[in-house]
Design an enzyme around this catalytic site. Structure first.
Site, short mmCIF file in Angstrom:
data_model
loop_
_atom_site.label_atom_id
_atom_site.label_comp_id
_atom_site.label_asym_id
_atom_site.label_seq_id
_atom_site.Cartn_x
_atom_site.Cartn_y
_atom_site.Cartn_z
N TYR A 152 45.61 -6.63 24.44
CA TYR A 152 45.27 -7.25 23.16
C TYR A 152 44.94 -8.72 23.40
O TYR A 152 45.71 -9.44 24.05
CB TYR A 152 46.45 -7.14 22.19
CG TYR A 152 46.20 -7.78 20.84
CD1 TYR A 152 45.29 -7.24 19.95
CD2 TYR A 152 46.90 -8.92 20.47
CE1 TYR A 152 45.06 -7.83 18.72
CE2 TYR A 152 46.68 -9.52 19.23
CZ TYR A 152 45.76 -8.96 18.36
OH TYR A 152 45.55 -9.55 17.13
N ASP A 247 43.99 -13.76 30.59
CA ASP A 247 44.64 -14.09 29.32
C ASP A 247 46.14 -14.25 29.55
O ASP A 247 46.86 -13.28 29.77
CB ASP A 247 44.35 -12.97 28.32
CG ASP A 247 44.94 -13.24 26.94
OD1 ASP A 247 45.76 -14.17 26.80
OD2 ASP A 247 44.60 -12.50 25.99
N LYS A 279 51.50 -19.49 22.60
CA LYS A 279 52.92 -19.21 22.48
C LYS A 279 53.81 -20.33 23.04
O LYS A 279 54.06 -21.32 22.36
CB LYS A 279 53.23 -17.85 23.09
CG LYS A 279 52.52 -16.69 22.37
CD LYS A 279 52.95 -15.35 22.87
CE LYS A 279 52.17 -14.20 22.22
NZ LYS A 279 52.48 -14.01 20.80
#
Length: 452
Positions: A152, A247, A279
């Site tokens: 994702y 990523d 994050k």
């Protein structure tokens, strides 16, 4: 013998009232789908506060947090030094729309921990991956993007695609609202499948702008790359003139000081052309980044023709939180997080084994998850989808009732922080036997789950 576990009341009228109200003004009552508990059932907990390893809901119930805001809270909730940095920043103003010194310092901290030359700050992981894809297309003059099923990368149109038939088939849209033309620019492959990657590049190599992959996937459960897989991806991209985009929105500055690259790239000797972050680098605030080689980043406006902008990019409050978090995240923090993750994951697996619940424990550093069911090692999304979701649901609710907040989906990583002390860990361990028994009682082999 385990200690007695203080049960959380099954009735949570405060959360239920807020959920009812939220559904009147917000689709599904939440602002990110997995929070709605659709995958596990029951009433989502509306949290009022967090401190260290603990969350407290609006009904006054406390939980050991094994979600950690889906990764960012490496230091735990409301860390005093992070709060102090944020308080000082807010006192100076919340947004200027100008360059600031803290955004330069945060960018330098990221560059210093990774192999990239330059970085651009943005506000979300989705924005980071979207911008990296645009930059890769602008740099190569090509359109196709390769991604892996189960990875994702945010809700970018071209990355919300599912695999068609065969090993190297152009994708089709997996959600309404994504034009077929956008999905058709994406090739979706099985993760950890070198033959599929070779086939895709053999057929489309001169049209592929980039390959993007989670450095170590955590959005289908934790499914680490097989040894050498990331190095293989970097090499095949370079062989065909495509860019390799790693990523690290989830793994960056969480699994090590230098993220996943620090655990395999630095060892195997490969470097991504572009990387994305989020994050942890925001310390709990909306902040993300993408960066890479100097020659690639030079195409980004205002130096080059590839346009990207954001009103709140490099926000002074978010950068203060992120900078404080990264500066506090020294080797002792990672040692503590790794130790806690190892203890909880090992004891969770032991409790399930004792209760006779088939499962597979998988980890990547301090990220881990448990796949329920009689499964082989999970190396791709297709295998992850065969897990026993009914068993997970029962386990989840038994842990929740015992004051342990797990990710409300079988397809997510579990996270801990350096604030998870002996008391927090013991509460988790005390809850495990009953939760494992609950999973054993209701396990049906069901594999259907609404995924968010």
């Amino acid at each position: 013998m385990p200690r007695s576990v203080s049960a959380v009341p099954a009735d949570v009228p405060g959360s239920q009232a807020w959920f009812d109200r939220a559904r009147g003004v917000t689709p599904g009552g939440v602002n990110s789908p997995v929070r709605a508990f659709a995958a596990v059932g029951g009433t989502p907990r509306f949290m009022a506060s967090g401190a260290g390893a603990w969350l407290t809901d609006v009904d006054g119930n406390s939980y050991v947090d094994l979600v950690c805001s889906w990764g960012p809270m490496l230091l735990g909730h409301a860390h005093p030094e992070v709060i102090e940095a944020v308080t000082r920043a807010i006192a100076r103003g919340t947004s200027y729309g100008t360059p600031t010194t803290t955004e330069v310092e945060l960018a330098a901290e990221i560059v210093g921990r990774t192999p990239i030359d330059k970085v651009r700050l943005v506000s979300s992981g989705t924005e980071a991956t979207m911008s990296a894809i645009r930059l890769a297309r602008g740099f190569t003059g090509r359109d196709l993007v390769v991604k892996f099923a189960g990875c994702y990368h945010g809700h970018v149109d071209s990355l919300l695609a599912s695999a068609g038939s065969g090993l190297a088939t152009l994708g089709v849209s997996s959600t309404p609202g994504v034009p077929a033309s956008a999905a058709a620019q994406t090739i979706v492959l099985p993760y950890n499948d070198r033959a599929a990657v070779e086939a895709a590049f053999a057929e489309h190599g001169d049209a592929i702008a980039c390959l993007i992959t989670e450095a170590s996937p955590g959005n289908m459960g934790v499914v680490p790359p097989e040894p050498g897989f990331n190095a293989f991806l970097a090499e095949i991209c370079h062989r065909h003139g495509a860019l390799f985009v790693s990523d690290e929105v989830m793994t960056g500055f969480r699994v090590s000081r230098s993220g996943q690259w620090g655990t395999d790239g630095a060892v195997e000797g490969w470097t991504p052309d572009l990387m994305t972050f989020g994050k942890v680098m925001g310390g709990g605030f909306p902040a993300a980044a993408f960066g890479g080689r100097s020659d690639v980043m030079a195409l980004l406006s205002p130096e080059g023709p590839v346009y990207q902008a954001g009103t709140l990019s490099g926000n002074p409050v978010a950068t203060a939180a992120g900078l404080a978090t990264l500066r506090l995240a020294d080797e002792s923090v990672y040692a503590q997080v790794d130790d806690v993750a190892a203890t909880i994951s090992k004891e969770s697996s032991a409790a399930l084994t004792e209760a006779g619940v088939p499962h597979v424990l998988q980890s990547n550093g301090n990220m881990f998850s448990i796949f329920f069911g009689d499964l082989p090692p999970v190396r791709d999304y297709a295998t992850a989808q065969t897990q026993d979701v009914a068993g997970f649901k029962a386990f989840f609710h038994a842990m929740l009732d015992a004051g342990v907040y797990l990710p409300p989906s079988a397809y997510e990583a579990w996270f801990v922080s350096s604030a998870h002390d002996d008391r927090a860990v013991q509460q988790v361990l005390d809850a495990l036997p009953a939760a494992a028994t609950a999973a054993a009682r209701v396990s049906t082999g069901s594999t259907s789950e609404e995924r968010a």
